[in-house]
Design an enzyme around this catalytic site. Sequence first.
Site, PDB file in Angstrom:
ATOM      1  N   LYS A  29      33.956  39.462 -49.876  1.00  0.00           N
ATOM      2  CA  LYS A  29      34.078  40.012 -48.879  1.00  0.00           C
ATOM      3  C   LYS A  29      33.430  39.259 -47.385  1.00  0.00           C
ATOM      4  O   LYS A  29      34.122  39.527 -46.416  1.00  0.00           O
ATOM      5  CB  LYS A  29      33.265  41.431 -48.878  1.00  0.00           C
ATOM      6  CG  LYS A  29      33.479  42.329 -49.992  1.00  0.00           C
ATOM      7  CD  LYS A  29      32.754  43.340 -50.340  1.00  0.00           C
ATOM      8  CE  LYS A  29      31.379  43.073 -50.998  1.00  0.00           C
ATOM      9  NZ  LYS A  29      31.737  42.627 -52.463  1.00  0.00           N
ATOM     10  N   THR A  30      32.343  38.789 -47.656  1.00  0.00           N
ATOM     11  CA  THR A  30      31.758  37.958 -46.525  1.00  0.00           C
ATOM     12  C   THR A  30      32.692  37.225 -46.143  1.00  0.00           C
ATOM     13  O   THR A  30      32.791  36.577 -44.856  1.00  0.00           O
ATOM     14  CB  THR A  30      30.539  37.641 -46.765  1.00  0.00           C
ATOM     15  OG1 THR A  30      29.512  38.811 -46.811  1.00  0.00           O
ATOM     16  CG2 THR A  30      29.615  36.759 -45.886  1.00  0.00           C
ATOM     17  N   THR A  31      33.145  36.233 -47.304  1.00  0.00           N
ATOM     18  CA  THR A  31      33.755  34.938 -47.179  1.00  0.00           C
ATOM     19  C   THR A  31      35.199  35.437 -46.261  1.00  0.00           C
ATOM     20  O   THR A  31      35.550  34.634 -45.274  1.00  0.00           O
ATOM     21  CB  THR A  31      34.570  34.318 -48.372  1.00  0.00           C
ATOM     22  OG1 THR A  31      33.231  34.053 -49.102  1.00  0.00           O
ATOM     23  CG2 THR A  31      35.177  33.269 -48.270  1.00  0.00           C
ATOM     24  N   GLU A  34      27.208  43.123 -44.665  1.00  0.00           N
ATOM     25  CA  GLU A  34      26.416  43.859 -45.534  1.00  0.00           C
ATOM     26  C   GLU A  34      25.797  45.229 -45.087  1.00  0.00           C
ATOM     27  O   GLU A  34      24.695  45.322 -45.461  1.00  0.00           O
ATOM     28  CB  GLU A  34      25.298  42.863 -46.183  1.00  0.00           C
ATOM     29  CG  GLU A  34      25.872  41.525 -46.830  1.00  0.00           C
ATOM     30  CD  GLU A  34      26.521  41.711 -48.256  1.00  0.00           C
ATOM     31  OE1 GLU A  34      26.791  42.786 -48.364  1.00  0.00           O
ATOM     32  OE2 GLU A  34      26.959  40.451 -48.753  1.00  0.00           O
ATOM     33  N   ARG A  86      39.159  32.175 -37.523  1.00  0.00           N
ATOM     34  CA  ARG A  86      40.378  32.624 -36.946  1.00  0.00           C
ATOM     35  C   ARG A  86      40.310  32.606 -35.325  1.00  0.00           C
ATOM     36  O   ARG A  86      40.908  32.290 -34.438  1.00  0.00           O
ATOM     37  CB  ARG A  86      41.426  33.803 -37.518  1.00  0.00           C
ATOM     38  CG  ARG A  86      42.708  33.965 -37.019  1.00  0.00           C
ATOM     39  CD  ARG A  86      43.483  34.878 -37.781  1.00  0.00           C
ATOM     40  NE  ARG A  86      43.702  34.401 -39.043  1.00  0.00           N
ATOM     41  CZ  ARG A  86      44.280  35.084 -40.112  1.00  0.00           C
ATOM     42  NH1 ARG A  86      44.140  36.325 -40.038  1.00  0.00           N
ATOM     43  NH2 ARG A  86      44.614  34.314 -41.239  1.00  0.00           N
ATOM     44  N   LYS A 117      33.875  39.746 -55.432  1.00  0.00           N
ATOM     45  CA  LYS A 117      33.445  38.570 -54.565  1.00  0.00           C
ATOM     46  C   LYS A 117      34.196  38.168 -53.403  1.00  0.00           C
ATOM     47  O   LYS A 117      35.627  38.395 -53.686  1.00  0.00           O
ATOM     48  CB  LYS A 117      33.416  37.389 -55.454  1.00  0.00           C
ATOM     49  CG  LYS A 117      32.860  35.973 -54.728  1.00  0.00           C
ATOM     50  CD  LYS A 117      32.983  34.879 -55.744  1.00  0.00           C
ATOM     51  CE  LYS A 117      32.776  33.672 -55.118  1.00  0.00           C
ATOM     52  NZ  LYS A 117      32.365  33.379 -53.661  1.00  0.00           N
ATOM     53  N   PHE A 129      16.871  39.470 -49.316  1.00  0.00           N
ATOM     54  CA  PHE A 129      17.201  40.759 -50.119  1.00  0.00           C
ATOM     55  C   PHE A 129      16.319  41.654 -50.088  1.00  0.00           C
ATOM     56  O   PHE A 129      15.160  41.215 -50.486  1.00  0.00           O
ATOM     57  CB  PHE A 129      17.801  40.060 -51.415  1.00  0.00           C
ATOM     58  CG  PHE A 129      18.935  39.114 -51.509  1.00  0.00           C
ATOM     59  CD1 PHE A 129      20.025  39.797 -51.302  1.00  0.00           C
ATOM     60  CD2 PHE A 129      18.993  37.963 -51.707  1.00  0.00           C
ATOM     61  CE1 PHE A 129      21.389  38.953 -51.203  1.00  0.00           C
ATOM     62  CE2 PHE A 129      20.016  37.214 -51.780  1.00  0.00           C
ATOM     63  CZ  PHE A 129      21.310  37.647 -51.425  1.00  0.00           C
ATOM     64  N   TRP A 153      15.654  43.586 -52.527  1.00  0.00           N
ATOM     65  CA  TRP A 153      15.369  43.876 -53.749  1.00  0.00           C
ATOM     66  C   TRP A 153      14.110  42.777 -54.104  1.00  0.00           C
ATOM     67  O   TRP A 153      13.086  42.874 -55.039  1.00  0.00           O
ATOM     68  CB  TRP A 153      16.229  43.861 -55.100  1.00  0.00           C
ATOM     69  CG  TRP A 153      17.142  42.679 -54.667  1.00  0.00           C
ATOM     70  CD1 TRP A 153      17.120  41.159 -55.288  1.00  0.00           C
ATOM     71  CD2 TRP A 153      18.490  42.620 -54.126  1.00  0.00           C
ATOM     72  NE1 TRP A 153      18.366  40.604 -55.030  1.00  0.00           N
ATOM     73  CE2 TRP A 153      19.042  41.306 -54.307  1.00  0.00           C
ATOM     74  CE3 TRP A 153      19.174  43.688 -53.483  1.00  0.00           C
ATOM     75  CZ2 TRP A 153      20.308  40.855 -53.991  1.00  0.00           C
ATOM     76  CZ3 TRP A 153      20.396  43.184 -53.211  1.00  0.00           C
ATOM     77  CH2 TRP A 153      20.994  41.877 -53.185  1.00  0.00           C
ATOM     78  N   ASN A 195      33.111  45.852 -55.513  1.00  0.00           N
ATOM     79  CA  ASN A 195      32.333  45.060 -56.465  1.00  0.00           C
ATOM     80  C   ASN A 195      32.711  43.775 -56.359  1.00  0.00           C
ATOM     81  O   ASN A 195      32.033  42.953 -57.082  1.00  0.00           O
ATOM     82  CB  ASN A 195      32.036  45.793 -57.835  1.00  0.00           C
ATOM     83  CG  ASN A 195      31.448  47.253 -57.665  1.00  0.00           C
ATOM     84  OD1 ASN A 195      30.582  47.123 -56.660  1.00  0.00           O
ATOM     85  ND2 ASN A 195      31.856  47.940 -58.580  1.00  0.00           N
TER      86      ASN A 195
END
Length: 199
Positions: free
Chosen positions: A43-45, A131, A53, A41, A94, A96, A39
């Site tokens: 993950k994508t970063t 995602e 790299r 912040k 998104f 939603w 949950n």
Amino acid sequence: MSDRDTRHQQAMQKLKSRVDQKVAEATEQRGLLLVFTGNGKGKTTAAWGTVTRALGYGYKAGVVQFIKGLWECGERERLGEDPNLEVAIMATGFTWDTQNREADTAACREVWADAERMLADPDVYLVVLDEITYMLKFGYLDIETVKHAIDTRPPEQTVIVTGRNAHRDLLAMADTVTEMQEVRHAFNSGLQARRGIDY
């Protein structure tokens, strides 16, 4: 040498011995499956950091963005001109916001075709499925289809899966699983996402 310095040197010697042993035991060379979930912040970063790299060493990389494709993305802006990078986006925003299962499923499957092509290409060193966990959770993609594409990819290719609530089968398959834990998030205190920091 003081007692403290001696104890420090002894501790570092023990640590070096353990690290050296682990390095010596790591003899297998192949692509990996990494899962960045949880949950928190980042993950994508983290995935984009790994893309940077790989590109830095001249490897080809592919990023498939299943949710944030319509959002501004600083990493995509900066790296997008690199000839070794291919980015495919699910251009619905998104789920939603769209609230249209049929359209979202069609858009997902369309961009999944790009993912399958990348996952089958031995020249692509790294593939990020950003995602994709939501696509599995909402039933837009079948877990067996995703597992098969990952299982049959070229042996030197690494795959990064990002998103909350990663499917248990992906967790079981993964070589490395990192769970980002949220301790506090600025958005929950009414702070807006910040350009160049959050996206």
